[in-house]
Design a protein around this motif. Structure first.
Motif, PDB file in Angstrom:
ATOM      1  N   ALA A  96       0.794  -1.185  -0.215  1.00  0.00           N
ATOM      2  CA  ALA A  96      -0.204   0.103  -0.030  1.00  0.00           C
ATOM      3  C   ALA A  96       0.896   1.258   0.174  1.00  0.00           C
ATOM      4  N   LEU A  97       0.668   2.056  -0.957  1.00  0.00           N
ATOM      5  CA  LEU A  97       1.341   3.446  -1.080  1.00  0.00           C
ATOM      6  C   LEU A  97       0.591   4.693  -0.863  1.00  0.00           C
ATOM      7  N   PHE A  98       1.034   5.572  -0.256  1.00  0.00           N
ATOM      8  CA  PHE A  98       0.604   7.025  -0.259  1.00  0.00           C
ATOM      9  C   PHE A  98       1.668   8.036  -0.243  1.00  0.00           C
ATOM     10  N   THR A  99       1.404   8.995  -1.139  1.00  0.00           N
ATOM     11  CA  THR A  99       2.478   9.662  -1.563  1.00  0.00           C
ATOM     12  C   THR A  99       2.346  10.914  -1.908  1.00  0.00           C
ATOM     13  N   THR A 100       3.164  12.117  -1.427  1.00  0.00           N
ATOM     14  CA  THR A 100       2.788  13.422  -1.874  1.00  0.00           C
ATOM     15  C   THR A 100       3.824  13.849  -2.788  1.00  0.00           C
ATOM     16  N   PRO A 101       3.886  14.377  -3.811  1.00  0.00           N
ATOM     17  CA  PRO A 101       5.125  15.058  -4.662  1.00  0.00           C
ATOM     18  C   PRO A 101       5.673  16.397  -3.880  1.00  0.00           C
ATOM     19  N   PRO A 141      -0.804  35.638  10.217  1.00  0.00           N
ATOM     20  CA  PRO A 141       0.106  35.112   9.318  1.00  0.00           C
ATOM     21  C   PRO A 141      -0.829  34.225   8.113  1.00  0.00           C
ATOM     22  N   ALA A 142      -0.135  33.894   7.198  1.00  0.00           N
ATOM     23  CA  ALA A 142      -0.798  33.306   5.914  1.00  0.00           C
ATOM     24  C   ALA A 142       0.325  32.221   5.551  1.00  0.00           C
ATOM     25  N   VAL A 143      -0.413  31.175   4.908  1.00  0.00           N
ATOM     26  CA  VAL A 143       0.178  30.083   4.440  1.00  0.00           C
ATOM     27  C   VAL A 143      -0.633  29.701   3.195  1.00  0.00           C
ATOM     28  N   THR A 144       0.182  29.554   1.890  1.00  0.00           N
ATOM     29  CA  THR A 144      -0.599  29.092   0.799  1.00  0.00           C
ATOM     30  C   THR A 144       0.511  27.956   0.150  1.00  0.00           C
ATOM     31  N   GLY A 145      -0.052  27.084  -0.490  1.00  0.00           N
ATOM     32  CA  GLY A 145       0.671  25.792  -1.044  1.00  0.00           C
ATOM     33  C   GLY A 145      -0.436  24.772  -1.621  1.00  0.00           C
ATOM     34  N   THR A 146       0.018  23.708  -2.401  1.00  0.00           N
ATOM     35  CA  THR A 146      -0.802  22.781  -2.671  1.00  0.00           C
ATOM     36  C   THR A 146      -0.161  21.328  -2.395  1.00  0.00           C
ATOM     37  N   LEU A 147      -0.988  20.480  -1.965  1.00  0.00           N
ATOM     38  CA  LEU A 147      -0.522  19.276  -1.559  1.00  0.00           C
ATOM     39  C   LEU A 147      -1.537  18.235  -2.507  1.00  0.00           C
ATOM     40  N   ASP A 148      -0.647  17.453  -3.455  1.00  0.00           N
ATOM     41  CA  ASP A 148      -1.580  16.582  -4.434  1.00  0.00           C
ATOM     42  C   ASP A 148      -1.283  14.948  -3.791  1.00  0.00           C
ATOM     43  N   SER A 149      -1.750  14.719  -2.723  1.00  0.00           N
ATOM     44  CA  SER A 149      -1.649  13.089  -2.305  1.00  0.00           C
ATOM     45  C   SER A 149      -2.171  12.220  -3.361  1.00  0.00           C
ATOM     46  N   GLN A 150      -1.630  11.122  -3.277  1.00  0.00           N
ATOM     47  CA  GLN A 150      -2.038   9.938  -4.076  1.00  0.00           C
ATOM     48  C   GLN A 150      -1.595   8.732  -3.226  1.00  0.00           C
ATOM     49  N   GLY A 151      -3.071   7.834  -3.493  1.00  0.00           N
ATOM     50  CA  GLY A 151      -2.979   6.557  -2.717  1.00  0.00           C
ATOM     51  C   GLY A 151      -3.107   5.381  -3.653  1.00  0.00           C
ATOM     52  N   GLY A 152      -2.473   4.461  -3.214  1.00  0.00           N
ATOM     53  CA  GLY A 152      -2.749   3.027  -4.348  1.00  0.00           C
ATOM     54  C   GLY A 152      -1.823   1.941  -3.810  1.00  0.00           C
ATOM     55  N   LEU A 153      -2.181   1.170  -4.726  1.00  0.00           N
ATOM     56  CA  LEU A 153      -1.358  -0.288  -4.345  1.00  0.00           C
ATOM     57  C   LEU A 153      -0.377  -0.689  -5.486  1.00  0.00           C
ATOM     58  N   ALA A 154       0.725  -0.893  -4.668  1.00  0.00           N
ATOM     59  CA  ALA A 154       1.822  -1.141  -5.725  1.00  0.00           C
ATOM     60  C   ALA A 154       2.151  -2.869  -5.832  1.00  0.00           C
ATOM     61  N   GLN A 155       2.105  -3.208  -7.118  1.00  0.00           N
ATOM     62  CA  GLN A 155       2.106  -4.619  -7.314  1.00  0.00           C
ATOM     63  C   GLN A 155       3.486  -5.120  -7.023  1.00  0.00           C
ATOM     64  N   PRO A 156       3.928  -6.319  -6.728  1.00  0.00           N
ATOM     65  CA  PRO A 156       5.115  -6.870  -6.251  1.00  0.00           C
ATOM     66  C   PRO A 156       5.915  -7.069  -7.480  1.00  0.00           C
ATOM     67  N   THR A 157       7.220  -6.869  -7.336  1.00  0.00           N
ATOM     68  CA  THR A 157       8.036  -6.912  -8.633  1.00  0.00           C
ATOM     69  C   THR A 157       8.386  -8.271  -8.636  1.00  0.00           C
ATOM     70  N   ALA A 158       8.383  -8.929  -9.864  1.00  0.00           N
ATOM     71  CA  ALA A 158       8.878 -10.203  -9.957  1.00  0.00           C
ATOM     72  C   ALA A 158      10.231 -10.659 -10.408  1.00  0.00           C
TER      73      ALA A 158
END
Length: 158
Positions: A96-101, A141-158
């Motif tokens: 199971a993978l969860f990534t944010t660039p 104060p102020a904060v601006t930004g963008t998070l583009d999270s992605q979740g998914g399933l990585a298949q095992p490498t053979a």
């Protein structure tokens, strides 16, 4: 040789983050699967200078006593990978993978404004300036930004 030395000295200054790998291997005896891995980084903020000229009132003090300071950075890439447990014997379930660039982040520090406690002298015979209660305020104060999270399933490498 001089070019190599200057390039080596410039490399750490241009780094925008400090890499961090969270050690979770101590969880393996407690949880019934391999420990997840977390890799991220700590952003290194770059302070900027105040933007714009602060005009004063008639008494001479500026409207903004403590200006808001801009800070910019890059939120580092974050990867959370958790191997899934084997439910069916002989199968390879994957991870199971969860990534944010990495993404840019801009912030502005809080500031403060204090009105001038001395007012312009009135037309009285002595010409002494009068006193008044200063207007005190806080600039948020102020904060601006963008998070583009992605979740998914990585298949095992053979």
């Amino acid at each position: 040789m001089t070019a190599l030395a200057s390039a080596a000295m410039a490399a750490p200054a241009s780094a925008a983050e400090a890499p961090v790998v969270v050690p979770l291997q101590g969880l393996e005896p407690v949880i019934p699967m391999d420990a997840p891995t977390v890799a991220t980084g700590v952003p290194m903020p770059k302070p900027g200078g105040p933007t714009g000229f602060q005009e004063g009132q008639a008494g001479g003090l500026p409207d903004v006593t403590l200006p808001r300071m801009p800070v910019s950075s890059t939120m580092p890439e974050t990867v959370l990978a958790a191997p899934l447990p084997e439910v069916i014997e002989g199968s390879e379930p994957g991870t199971a993978l969860f990534t944010t660039p990495s993404s840019p982040l801009k912030a502005v520090t809080p500031g403060a404004s204090v009105g001038n406690p001395v007012v312009v002298p009135s037309g009285d015979p002595y010409g002494v300036p009068g006193l008044t209660t200063p207007n005190v305020g806080v600039l948020t104060p102020a904060v601006t930004g963008t998070l583009d999270s992605q979740g998914g399933l990585a298949q095992p490498t053979a």
